[in-house]
Design an enzyme around this catalytic site. Structure first.
Site: not given
Ligand code: NAD
Length: 353
Positions: A86, A176
């Protein structure tokens, strides 16, 4: 012999003058060739593909994937070390950093926009708590570099919506977005106050073919491909005329790696850089998919995510990233759609979609 020694002398002089330049700017050392990397959120949409790419660059054993509740893919488990923890638990994170001698962290674990609006308390606690943990570990352990993604969600309804500039009003209307603005400020603070070389990008909506996105407002731009191929029908949760900035995964990975490997002197911002790939409406995306799947029908039934989408930019001015470290995207709507349809159709025919 003469040429070799001249090259060597020039290299030494260059390195010495670079060190002075970096010191003057309060930065760390020039980009290193080998790294010990840790990726949080490694089982997520971006982390799963970024980890594979980083393992190609630095070697599988040098990139530790950190997951949590999502099951890791076999590819992730078999290509290098995997730890489950975590990210809100600083001691566990620090233990893994020390265990592998990590010097570079890509901190991707987060709660995204749509899930964050359903549970704002969780979004604040996880997004801010984990970033604080990572920055504190970077400060204490003198890590070389940290990457943390911000988002177009850092902007809000009072930011200019067309060609949104790098420097503008940042008053988001989602929790967010609040965590992204606060995170940007915290990253900049750690750079100025503690010399932590933290770098960030304001990602647009990311489109990819490997892992489904996890609770964002732009998830429709991925789901539409899966449903078009499987069902020839999709019910989209934003209006047909909703325009948002998007980016194809290969560009997202390239931007991330390019920024992290850029010489410190070229990285002039340590909050987050604006980043653009393409912008299109949901209707334009459906029309582009129809070119490959003529029988595809898309309907529009906006839900609570429409309000979030309406508060975000339609297009982004990323000229500062282009100028500072040479950013340039490769994919537009047509190229991305063609690649997505080809990849997902192949998986569908193999019974793997
Ligand atoms: P995602 O939701 O696919 O993955 C997030 C991961 O975080 C998950 O695999 C989850 O298991 C992990 N997670 C959640 N809670 C946790 C905890 N307590 N401890 C450890 N791990 C934990 O997200 P993503 O789309 O891959 O995004 C990655 C980053 O990029 C994030 O910071 C997101 O804000 C940013 N982002 C993504 C997008 C997009 O379109 N995907 C756009 C803008 C910004």
């Amino acid at each position: 012999m003469f040429v070799g020694s001249r090259v060597r002398t020039t290299k030494i002089l260059y390195l010495e003058s670079s060190k002075v330049a970096y010191k003057k700017r309060g930065c760390l050392m020039p980009a290193k060739k080998s790294r010990k990397v840790l990726v949080t959120g490694a089982t997520g949409q971006i982390g799963s593909e970024l980890t594979v790419e980083l393992r190609k660059m630095y070697g599988g054993d040098n990139v530790v994937a950190v997951g949590h509740s999502r099951k890791p893919s076999d590819a992730l488990l078999n290509s290098g070390p995997f730890e489950s923890l975590d990210v809100g638990d600083r001691q566990s994170l620090e233990k893994v950093v020390k265990k592998y001698g990590v010097d570079t962290v890509y901190h991707l674990a987060a709660v995204l926009s749509a899930t964050g609006e359903q549970n704002p308390q969780l979004a604040w606690n996880l997004n801010m708590g984990s970033l604080y943990n990572v920055l504190e570990i970077a400060r204490e352990q003198k890590l070389d570099r940290v990457f943390w993604p911000s988002s177009i969600a850092a902007f809000g309804p009072t930011s200019p919506r067309a060609n949104t500039p790098q420097e503008t009003v940042l008053i988001p209307s989602t929790m967010y977005g609040v965590t992204k603005v606060a995170g940007e400020l915290l990253c900049n603070y750690y750079f100025v106050k503690f010399d932590v070389d933290v770098r960030g990008l304001r990602y647009p909506g990311i489109i990819s073919s490997e892992v489904l996105p996890g609770g964002g407002t732009t998830d429709y731009a991925v789901a539409i491909f899966y449903e078009a191929i499987k069902e020839k029908h999709y019910v989209c949760f934003v209006r047909e005329d909703t325009v948002l900035p998007m980016m194809y995964m290969p560009d997202c990975i390239k931007a991330t790696v390019d920024l992290m490997e850029a010489e410190p002197a070229r990285v002039k911002r340590h909050d987050s850089y604006n980043l653009a790939g393409m912008s299109f409406s949901a209707g334009q995306l459906a029309a582009e998919i129809k070119k490959y799947i003529p029988e595809f029908r898309c309907e529009y039934e906006p839900d609570f995510r429409q309000k979030i989408a309406d508060s975000w930019p339609m297009s982004i001015d990323d000229s500062v990233a282009r100028r500072d470290w040479g950013w340039k995207p490769a994919y537009d709507l047509a190229a991305m759609t063609k690649d997505m349809v080809q990849r997902l159709s192949k998986r569908f025919k193999e019974g793997k979609l």
